[in-house]
Design an enzyme around this catalytic site. Structure first.
Site, PDB file in Angstrom:
ATOM      1  N   HIS A   1       0.843  -1.190   0.000  1.00  0.00           N
ATOM      2  CA  HIS A   1       0.000   0.000   0.000  1.00  0.00           C
ATOM      3  C   HIS A   1       0.877   1.239   0.000  1.00  0.00           C
ATOM      4  O   HIS A   1       1.996   1.215   0.523  1.00  0.00           O
ATOM      5  CB  HIS A   1      -0.911   0.000   1.234  1.00  0.00           C
TER       6      HIS A   1
ATOM      7  N   GLY B   1       7.129 -22.278  11.136  1.00  0.00           N
ATOM      8  CA  GLY B   1       5.745 -21.919  11.398  1.00  0.00           C
ATOM      9  C   GLY B   1       5.574 -20.500  11.890  1.00  0.00           C
ATOM     10  O   GLY B   1       6.365 -19.990  12.675  1.00  0.00           O
TER      11      GLY B   1
ATOM     12  N   THR C   1      11.611  -8.835   6.349  1.00  0.00           N
ATOM     13  CA  THR C   1      11.392  -7.535   5.730  1.00  0.00           C
ATOM     14  C   THR C   1      12.385  -7.242   4.619  1.00  0.00           C
ATOM     15  O   THR C   1      12.193  -6.288   3.875  1.00  0.00           O
ATOM     16  CB  THR C   1      11.493  -6.421   6.784  1.00  0.00           C
TER      17      THR C   1
ATOM     18  N   ARG D   1      16.820 -11.133  11.165  1.00  0.00           N
ATOM     19  CA  ARG D   1      18.234 -10.759  10.963  1.00  0.00           C
ATOM     20  C   ARG D   1      19.054 -12.039  10.858  1.00  0.00           C
ATOM     21  O   ARG D   1      18.704 -13.070  11.442  1.00  0.00           O
ATOM     22  CB  ARG D   1      18.735  -9.926  12.128  1.00  0.00           C
TER      23      ARG D   1
END
Length: 175
Positions: free
Chosen positions: A106, A133, A156, A171
């Site tokens: 978005h 999971g 990310t 990380r």
């Protein structure tokens, strides 16, 4: 939409989403069906389904037609793939229960977001990857061959081949 440009959900996209919902109802009702029958159902909707690929129902997606699974791919129960653009999962990749893969994105500024415009960024997951999971893979991420994403991680950024990542945000960790 597929080009990653801003778009509105129009009548054609709404019809595609409705078809995906009808397919998901049939697929998710097939939990007790033999794997071969479920594989045939996957082939009806997904862009590509490799030999021996398995998705355990329930499974949820936006369209399905933008998802490509390599040979021997395994997705455990309750996975979500928001496939407004391409999602490619390489051979022998294993994905744990409740993993969420999001290509939908978005606009960052509130004024544009308020208009209802959205866009997508493709996700590519290499071969021989293990995603634990509850992990979440965000739009535009590439995960390299042989990588490991720890359970519950939020990915990310791109993950290098062979790397192990964990945490929120994920990380690199020593293997």
């Amino acid at each position: 939409m597929l080009a990653g440009e801003l778009y509105y959900t129009d009548d054609e996209l709404a019809a595609d989403q409705a078809a995906a919902k009808a397919w998901m109802a049939r697929y998710n009702a097939a939990l007790a069906s033999p794997i071969a029958e479920r594989h045939a159902l996957l082939c009806e909707r997904l862009k590509q389904v490799g030999k021996g690929a398995v998705i355990r129902p329930p499974f949820f997606c936006d369209y399905g037609t933008n998802i490509s699974l390599g040979d021997g791919v395994f997705l455990n129960f309750n996975c979500v793939i928001l496939d407004v653009v391409e999602v490619v999962i390489g051979d022998r990749t294993q994905i744990g229960p409740a993993v969420q893969i999001y290509t939908a994105d978005h606009p960052r500024d509130a004024e544009t977001r308020r208009t209802g415009l959205e866009f997508g960024r493709p996700i590519r997951i290499g071969s021989d990857v293990w995603i634990g999971g509850g992990a979440i893979i965000l739009p535009g991420v590439t995960i390299g061959d042989g990588a490991l994403v720890a359970a519950g991680s939020v990915v990310t950024r791109d993950v290098a081949p062979g790397a192990t990542v964990a945490g929120n945000p994920a990380r690199p960790r020593a293997a």
